[in-house]
Motif scaffolding. Structure first.
Motif, PDB file in Angstrom:
ATOM      1  N   LEU A  39       0.709  -1.623   0.110  1.00 51.20           N
ATOM      2  CA  LEU A  39       0.060   0.132   0.101  1.00 51.20           C
ATOM      3  C   LEU A  39       1.213   1.374  -0.107  1.00 51.20           C
ATOM      4  O   LEU A  39       0.701   2.286  -0.364  1.00 51.20           O
ATOM      5  CB  LEU A  39      -0.698  -0.331   1.140  1.00 51.20           C
ATOM      6  CG  LEU A  39      -2.163  -0.799   0.993  1.00 51.20           C
ATOM      7  CD1 LEU A  39      -2.766  -0.982   2.555  1.00 51.20           C
ATOM      8  CD2 LEU A  39      -2.955  -0.762  -0.366  1.00 51.20           C
ATOM      9  N   PHE A  40       2.002   1.118   0.972  1.00 49.51           N
ATOM     10  CA  PHE A  40       3.158   2.398   0.742  1.00 49.51           C
ATOM     11  C   PHE A  40       3.524   2.507  -0.947  1.00 49.51           C
ATOM     12  O   PHE A  40       3.074   3.950  -1.324  1.00 49.51           O
ATOM     13  CB  PHE A  40       4.470   1.938   1.454  1.00 49.51           C
ATOM     14  CG  PHE A  40       5.708   2.527   1.186  1.00 49.51           C
ATOM     15  CD1 PHE A  40       5.252   4.578   1.639  1.00 49.51           C
ATOM     16  CD2 PHE A  40       6.438   2.266   0.987  1.00 49.51           C
ATOM     17  CE1 PHE A  40       6.222   5.022   1.806  1.00 49.51           C
ATOM     18  CE2 PHE A  40       7.591   3.304   1.039  1.00 49.51           C
ATOM     19  CZ  PHE A  40       7.490   4.207   0.856  1.00 49.51           C
ATOM     20  N   ARG A  41       4.300   1.703  -1.762  1.00 43.13           N
ATOM     21  CA  ARG A  41       4.298   1.703  -2.802  1.00 43.13           C
ATOM     22  C   ARG A  41       3.198   2.029  -3.466  1.00 43.13           C
ATOM     23  O   ARG A  41       3.303   3.182  -4.588  1.00 43.13           O
ATOM     24  CB  ARG A  41       4.831   0.019  -3.737  1.00 43.13           C
ATOM     25  CG  ARG A  41       4.947   0.122  -4.863  1.00 43.13           C
ATOM     26  CD  ARG A  41       6.016   0.879  -5.415  1.00 43.13           C
ATOM     27  NE  ARG A  41       5.557   0.892  -7.479  1.00 43.13           N
ATOM     28  CZ  ARG A  41       5.098   1.409  -7.714  1.00 43.13           C
ATOM     29  NH1 ARG A  41       3.828   2.368  -7.400  1.00 43.13           N
ATOM     30  NH2 ARG A  41       4.684   1.568  -9.309  1.00 43.13           N
ATOM     31  N   GLU A  42       1.867   1.567  -3.810  1.00 41.95           N
ATOM     32  CA  GLU A  42       1.252   1.983  -4.720  1.00 41.95           C
ATOM     33  C   GLU A  42       0.553   3.206  -3.998  1.00 41.95           C
ATOM     34  O   GLU A  42      -0.607   4.165  -4.676  1.00 41.95           O
ATOM     35  CB  GLU A  42       0.309   0.769  -4.248  1.00 41.95           C
ATOM     36  CG  GLU A  42       0.032  -0.113  -4.272  1.00 41.95           C
ATOM     37  CD  GLU A  42       0.405  -0.103  -6.427  1.00 41.95           C
ATOM     38  OE1 GLU A  42      -0.373   1.121  -7.159  1.00 41.95           O
ATOM     39  OE2 GLU A  42       1.605  -0.276  -6.858  1.00 41.95           O
ATOM     40  N   GLY A  43       0.686   4.253  -3.125  1.00 40.25           N
ATOM     41  CA  GLY A  43       0.474   5.199  -2.535  1.00 40.25           C
ATOM     42  C   GLY A  43      -0.933   5.390  -1.754  1.00 40.25           C
ATOM     43  O   GLY A  43      -0.954   6.641  -1.504  1.00 40.25           O
ATOM     44  N   TYR A  44      -1.143   4.434  -1.394  1.00 38.76           N
ATOM     45  CA  TYR A  44      -2.327   4.126   0.267  1.00 38.76           C
ATOM     46  C   TYR A  44      -1.669   4.447   1.280  1.00 38.76           C
ATOM     47  O   TYR A  44      -2.490   5.003   2.287  1.00 38.76           O
ATOM     48  CB  TYR A  44      -2.918   2.999  -0.038  1.00 38.76           C
ATOM     49  CG  TYR A  44      -3.601   2.940  -1.016  1.00 38.76           C
ATOM     50  CD1 TYR A  44      -5.051   3.044  -2.008  1.00 38.76           C
ATOM     51  CD2 TYR A  44      -3.239   2.602  -2.807  1.00 38.76           C
ATOM     52  CE1 TYR A  44      -5.913   2.564  -2.435  1.00 38.76           C
ATOM     53  CE2 TYR A  44      -4.544   2.499  -4.053  1.00 38.76           C
ATOM     54  CZ  TYR A  44      -5.484   2.677  -3.770  1.00 38.76           C
ATOM     55  OH  TYR A  44      -5.487   2.669  -4.662  1.00 38.76           O
TER      56      TYR A  44
ATOM     57  N   ARG B   7       4.192   9.803   5.877  1.00 38.13           N
ATOM     58  CA  ARG B   7       3.866  10.566   7.309  1.00 38.13           C
ATOM     59  C   ARG B   7       3.755   9.178   7.986  1.00 38.13           C
ATOM     60  O   ARG B   7       4.006   9.597   9.178  1.00 38.13           O
ATOM     61  CB  ARG B   7       3.143  11.394   7.059  1.00 38.13           C
ATOM     62  CG  ARG B   7       3.297  13.309   8.063  1.00 38.13           C
ATOM     63  CD  ARG B   7       2.863  13.214   7.861  1.00 38.13           C
ATOM     64  NE  ARG B   7       2.626  14.068   6.022  1.00 38.13           N
ATOM     65  CZ  ARG B   7       1.155  15.434   6.349  1.00 38.13           C
ATOM     66  NH1 ARG B   7       0.451  15.273   6.915  1.00 38.13           N
ATOM     67  NH2 ARG B   7       1.127  16.126   5.094  1.00 38.13           N
ATOM     68  N   LEU B   8       2.547   9.182   7.079  1.00 35.06           N
ATOM     69  CA  LEU B   8       1.769   7.827   7.629  1.00 35.06           C
ATOM     70  C   LEU B   8       3.339   6.949   8.485  1.00 35.06           C
ATOM     71  O   LEU B   8       3.271   5.737   9.545  1.00 35.06           O
ATOM     72  CB  LEU B   8       0.815   7.327   7.022  1.00 35.06           C
ATOM     73  CG  LEU B   8      -0.066   5.944   8.158  1.00 35.06           C
ATOM     74  CD1 LEU B   8      -0.496   7.034   9.216  1.00 35.06           C
ATOM     75  CD2 LEU B   8      -0.993   5.437   7.178  1.00 35.06           C
TER      76      LEU B   8
ATOM     77  N   GLY C 123       4.257   5.161  11.418  1.00 34.01           N
ATOM     78  CA  GLY C 123       4.186   3.428  11.770  1.00 34.01           C
ATOM     79  C   GLY C 123       5.307   2.794  12.724  1.00 34.01           C
ATOM     80  O   GLY C 123       5.295   2.753  13.409  1.00 34.01           O
ATOM     81  N   PHE C 124       6.481   3.676  12.530  1.00 37.52           N
ATOM     82  CA  PHE C 124       8.102   3.227  12.855  1.00 37.52           C
ATOM     83  C   PHE C 124       7.890   4.309  13.506  1.00 37.52           C
ATOM     84  O   PHE C 124       8.409   3.710  15.055  1.00 37.52           O
ATOM     85  CB  PHE C 124       8.824   4.088  11.718  1.00 37.52           C
ATOM     86  CG  PHE C 124       9.463   2.804  10.706  1.00 37.52           C
ATOM     87  CD1 PHE C 124      10.425   1.661  10.931  1.00 37.52           C
ATOM     88  CD2 PHE C 124       9.299   2.708   9.501  1.00 37.52           C
ATOM     89  CE1 PHE C 124      10.697   0.749   9.742  1.00 37.52           C
ATOM     90  CE2 PHE C 124       9.645   1.833   8.520  1.00 37.52           C
ATOM     91  CZ  PHE C 124      10.093   0.680   8.478  1.00 37.52           C
ATOM     92  N   LEU C 125       7.610   5.209  14.203  1.00 38.74           N
ATOM     93  CA  LEU C 125       7.873   6.232  15.628  1.00 38.74           C
ATOM     94  C   LEU C 125       6.631   5.177  16.474  1.00 38.74           C
ATOM     95  O   LEU C 125       7.459   4.783  17.772  1.00 38.74           O
ATOM     96  CB  LEU C 125       7.326   7.575  14.963  1.00 38.74           C
ATOM     97  CG  LEU C 125       7.327   8.214  16.244  1.00 38.74           C
ATOM     98  CD1 LEU C 125       9.291   8.560  16.813  1.00 38.74           C
ATOM     99  CD2 LEU C 125       7.106   9.178  16.353  1.00 38.74           C
ATOM    100  N   ALA C 126       5.451   4.166  16.288  1.00 37.17           N
ATOM    101  CA  ALA C 126       4.922   3.832  17.279  1.00 37.17           C
ATOM    102  C   ALA C 126       5.350   2.354  17.753  1.00 37.17           C
ATOM    103  O   ALA C 126       5.297   2.316  18.541  1.00 37.17           O
ATOM    104  CB  ALA C 126       3.812   3.461  16.207  1.00 37.17           C
TER     105      ALA C 126
END
Ligand SMILES: [Zn+2]
Lengths: 420, 611
Positions: A177-182, A186-187, A191-194
């Motif tokens: 979903l990251f690759r496809e722009g969804y 920032r998200l 996510g990493f921060l979380a």
């Protein structure tokens, strides 16, 4: 269209080679891990390695069948398959057999099938189908949220089976979903921060973390004291993160089962549960560590064979690799996986068809998650979550599931000039 | 390139994704390099070294009697263990000579162990002698794959109370698959106290992980014993038994079939629990156990059968105690009631014979002379009162009284394998005769303790204790403390109250006192001890009648209540009553002075057929 006589035409030979190499390594390592007596044949059907041989043969049949199909059936039937496996996932809750405290299996005589392994495949097809029909340039909110629902429903059903590992596997599709722009940068960073905060909370007292964050907030606020809106946003962020840290701590203390807590605690301190989860992790590390640089040699492992390592043919198959093939063997296995993953990404990127590209990324994401969590847990970097190492671990469902994914993708890729 | 789709704008993100892959791979390689090449903590000093899990079996808890005398303890033995995978280059001849076994046996045992698991330890030879053990210890390095596992076996101070102690054996396959604590070769209590208190007695196993080199030499604890668990010793059990009384009871019952149950009325503690014929508890220990068990099982005298808890007899005349108490409670007789008895009770077609005794009889003299007529009339009067709507209601009233004494159910404390006995239900008679087809006369034999009623010796002893306590009883039990002698188990401390008022029990205690002072039991009078009792002669359709007696003493401050059953011995007054009186004398005086009286019992033999 003429019937395809040479089914291997246009099939990517690199992926094919990597698939065969990993599958064969898996079989030989299962034999080494489980054989109790050199008199037993590797084809002995009463033993796991003999059964694995059957699984490999069946997976080759599956592979050939897929290559013979018309590539158009995959986008056509993706929703039907997705629906079918959702029904299976519900069915297993009612009619399934419980194995290892997980109600995820349909049992047929001595064989058991895990529908969740195939649900991953169907979900990947469904996601590819959905994303490929989005035509607008900008993704509005309803469009953005739907893929999460498509993967969330099967994930929730698997969660109801009490199968934590496989539930988390579905989350790995967010890489696609990251690759496809969804999912934006920032998200992703959030996510990493979380995750980072989550780990920190388990290691350090939550009040120290909140205190440190308060200090940073105060310092930053001092610098940007003239910008009113940013100041408000900063304080809001601090409140949000503090709440998160506190709830992670609460959830960990109150919601996790004791055995789940121990699995995390032993990562932080190996001495935490020396006679339980810590012992298993320690034995796993000893098996791998005792392999040294060169390894003890094929079938010469002692730690895995003395049953010190739990589930040595399934989730802990990497122990046998590490013990018998040493650091060199470990490098080879990791290199093969990285090669396969990168190759999948390269193939996915060369598609004109969005369907094929999304599906390729799904396969890469799922495999990457399995690879990371499985090897990570045997070497003490990830909590012990029972998910298999693709192609190497003993088990039919897992092997068949990944074979389906790889060969569906290879088939789609071989028709990349015809697919739109 | 077709960049007309929104998501294609993100194709540069593939770099980030491939970056994830590479970073993960790199982290793995660093960690693998650390544990496989750099860190010595994950090496087993030498690659040929292996780990051996040694189980520490804690000493099983000891068993004491009520006075703190040790009855059951442990003795160290050694099991020779083998891990087949580690067996190599063994001088089989030397090995077999040491153990004194055949090379063929060696091969077959090794194969058997290998079948069980090539990597886990199996027992190769059980309980090797101390000499063999010493010889082995010296030469162990010559036999890689073999090692010695210390174990303990049960020993007994006296050859008594075999049924009560029970025995210990190896855990069977069904136990092992149901309880992860047990592994093949582990011991588990199989019957008696050993079974009932298994978890307390066994303690908790410990595990020591040792490193062993290629020459089968122990080179020390693995990782300084970080993964070892310490064994916890089992807890000692303090029984309620009086060892001296138990020994005496078993001696008196030699060559007889039957049982003695002695209870302390004020607590329900069982002082002696004798079932005869019995067997030496030591027979069921160690490697001879299976063979001996089979032998005992095939013995026609059934020594494994615990008669004290599991034999059921009609109670016979001792049941007149219960029926008379019910009659008093229900108001159908009182102290002025007198029935005439002309040597038999006649009712229509039925005749119940009685013996010659003064006529007429009241409550006291009916018990004293065990008058069948009085009991039959009283029993019928209980059931035939007009205010009962039907026979069922009447019978259930009687049955509720009987049940309150514990008849027809098990006590269910810590006694192994009790039988509940039997008191027929009104349903049973309904099925047999039809709802309106039975009357008090139909079931008249219950009035004299015969017919559809079965009682166990412990229930009869409890009846005696109930009269001794004037209407209440404490659940009979054999264990009074776990871990330390004073930790009395409160479970058994609640009194069970019968449905009969205490005043009637005072009458019964006095009546039973007269049985011994000048009634059917006068032959067994103990000089200096006021004893109360009731004789019974149980009709046995298969042979000679059973001799039964219940008693308690002293009458005013009862210390012991007892039941004695001697099968096929005839009158209660002739055999059971003397045995009971000797037991009471032994318990209260700690010695027996009536030597000729004692000798007569010791000489009696009801097992070998009389010429
Ligand atoms: Zn009479």
């Amino acid at each position: 269209m003429k019937p395809q006589l040479n089914i291997f035409k246009n099939i990517d030979k690199t992926v094919l080679f990597l698939f065969l190499a990993l599958v064969l390594m898996g079989w030989f390592n299962i034999y080494a891990a489980e054989v109790t007596d050199d008199r037993h044949s590797i084809f002995d059907l009463n033993q796991n390695y003999g059964k694995q041989f059957v699984f490999i043969l069946t997976s080759l049949v599956i592979a050939t069948t897929i290559l013979m199909l018309d590539a158009k059936v995959f986008p056509t039937f993706s929703w039907i398959l997705y629906g079918f496996f959702l029904v299976m996932l519900v069915g297993v809750l009612f009619f399934g057999t419980e194995i290892n405290a997980t109600k995820a299996w349909f049992r047929f005589g001595s064989f058991a099938i895990q529908p969740s392994e195939f649900a991953k495949y169907a979900t990947a097809l469904a996601l590819a189908s959905y994303i490929s029909q989005v035509k607008s340039r900008t993704i509005d909110f309803p469009t953005r949220i739907k893929p999460f629902i498509i993967l969330g429903v099967p994930a929730f059903l698997v969660f109801l089976q009490k199968d934590m590992g496989t539930t988390l596997v579905f989350a790995s599709l967010s890489l696609m979903l990251f690759r496809e722009g969804y999912i934006g940068f920032r998200l992703l960073i959030t996510g990493f921060l979380a995750i980072a905060l989550f780990v920190l909370t388990l290691i350090i007292n939550e009040f120290i973390i909140i205190g440190a964050m308060a200090a940073i907030t105060f310092f930053t606020a001092f610098i940007i004291r003239k910008k009113k809106t940013e100041l408000v946003q900063l304080v809001a962020l601090f409140v949000l993160l503090s709440g998160y840290v506190y709830s992670v701590d609460y959830a960990y203390e109150n919601l996790l089962e004791p055995h789940q807590k121990l699995r995390i605690e032993v990562l932080i301190d190996e001495n935490a549960d020396l006679r339980g989860a810590g012992y298993n992790l320690h034995q796993s590390k000893i098996a791998i560590g005792s392999g040294g640089f060169w390894g003890k040699g094929y079938m010469q492992g002692t730690q895995t064979k003395f049953n010190f390592v739990p589930e040595q043919a399934t989730d802990f198959i990497f122990c046998t690799v590490g013990e018998e093939w040493g650091f060199l063997g470990s490098i080879v296995v990791i290199a093969l996986f990285l090669w396969l993953l990168i190759r999948l990404v390269i193939l996915a990127e060369r598609q004109r068809s969005v369907f094929t590209r999304v599906f390729g990324y799904c396969v890469a994401s799922l495999m990457f998650f399995h690879f990371t969590v499985n090897i990570g847990m045997t070497i003490g970097l990830v909590p012990v979550i029972g998910i298999p190492l693709p192609f190497l671990s003993y088990g039919g469902s897992s092997l068949w599931g990944f074979t389906l994914m790889i060969f569906t993708f290879l088939k789609l890729d071989s028709k990349r000039l015809e697919m739109l | 390139m077709h960049l007309n789709r929104p998501s294609d704008f993100h194709s540069s993100r593939k770099v980030v994704i491939i970056g994830f892959f590479l970073i993960t791979g790199l982290i793995f390689l660093v960690q693998l390099f650390h544990i496989q090449v750099v860190d010595p903590a994950y090496k087993l000093s030498a690659s040929s070294n292996v780990l051996r899990h040694l189980t520490d079996y804690p000493a099983r808890g000891l068993i004491y009697d009520r006075n703190g005398e040790l009855l059951v303890y442990n003795e160290a033995r050694y099991d020779l263990m083998v891990i087949p995978q580690q067996v190599r280059d063994i001088d089989t001849t030397a090995f077999c000579d040491l153990l004194n076994i055949d090379p063929a046996v060696f091969e077959s045992r090794l194969l058997q162990a290998r079948r069980h698991s090539p990597f886990r330890a199996s027992v190769f030879e059980r309980q090797i002698s101390k000499n063999t053990f010493a010889a082995f210890q010296e030469k162990l390095f010559r036999f890689p794959g073999f090692f010695v596992q210390p174990r303990t076996l049960r020993e007994y101070t006296y050859p008594i109370a075999a049924h009560t102690f029970g025995y210990v054996g190896e855990a069977g396959p069904s136990v092992i698959s149901n309880d992860p604590y047990y592994r093949p070769g582990d011991y588990i209590g199989i019957s008696g106290i050993e079974k009932a208190y298994e978890e307390e007695l066994r303690g908790k196993k410990g595990v020591r992980i040792r490193m062993v080199d290629a020459l089968n030499r122990d080179i020390g604890p693995y990782q300084q014993g970080r993964f070892d668990t310490i064994a916890t010793a089992g807890k000692d059990i303090y029984t309620t038994l009086d060892a001296e009384l138990q020994i005496y009871g078993e001696t008196l019952m030699q060559n007889k079939r039957g049982s003695i149950v002695a209870i302390e009325p004020s607590t329900g503690e069982i002082l002696a629990l004798v079932s005869s014929p019995s067997y030496e508890p030591g027979l069921l220990v160690g490697r001879v156990r299976t063979r001996n068990y089979r032998m005992l099982q095939n013995d026609t005298l059934k020594p494994l059968f615990n008669r004290a808890l599991m034999a059921q007899y009609p109670p016979g005349s001792v049941f007149k105690v219960v029926n008379t108490l019910v009659a008093l409670q229900e108001g159908v007789v009182d102290l002025s009631t007198r029935y005439s008895c002309s040597g038999a009770y006649y009712a229509g077609p039925i005749t119940i014979r009685c013996r010659d005794h003064p006529n007429p009889v009241d409550v006291f003299s009916s018990i004293k002379h065990s008058c069948n007529s009085f009991s039959s009339v009283a029993f019928r009067n209980i059931l035939d009162r007009p205010h009962f709507e039907n026979m069922q209601e009447a019978f259930n009233t009687w049955r509720r009284h009987v049940g309150s004494f514990g008849f027809g159910s098990i006590f269910g404390s810590d006694l192994p394998y009790e039988l509940s006995g039997l008191v027929a239900t009104s349903d049973y008679y309904d099925r047999l005769y039809g709802t309106r087809g039975w009357r008090s006369l139909t079931i008249i034999s219950l009035g004299i303790g015969q017919g559809e009623i079965g009682t166990t010796p412990i229930q009869l002893a409890n009846l005696s204790a109930t009269v001794a306590n004037r209407g209440i009883y404490y659940t009979p039990h054999v264990v009074k403390g776990i871990g330390d002698p004073d930790s009395s188990i409160d479970l058994n401390r609640l009194p069970n109250v019968t449905t009969i008022d205490a005043e009637h029990f005072n009458v019964m205690a006095e009546a039973m006192h007269r049985v011994v002072s000048d009634g059917t039991g006068r032959f067994s009078l103990i000089p200096g001890i006021e004893m109360a009792g009731k004789t019974g002669t149980v009709q046995n359709p298969h042979g000679e009648n059973h001799s039964v007696f219940i008693a308690f003493a002293p009458v005013d401050n009862p210390q012991i209540a007892i039941s004695v059953v001697v099968e096929n011995a005839g009158y209660g007054s002739t055999w059971a009553a003397p045995i009971a009186s000797l037991m009471i004398e032994k318990y209260l005086n700690r010695e027996v002075n009536r030597t000729w009286f004692e000798q007569r019992i010791l000489d009696a033999n009801f097992l070998t057929p009389q010429p």
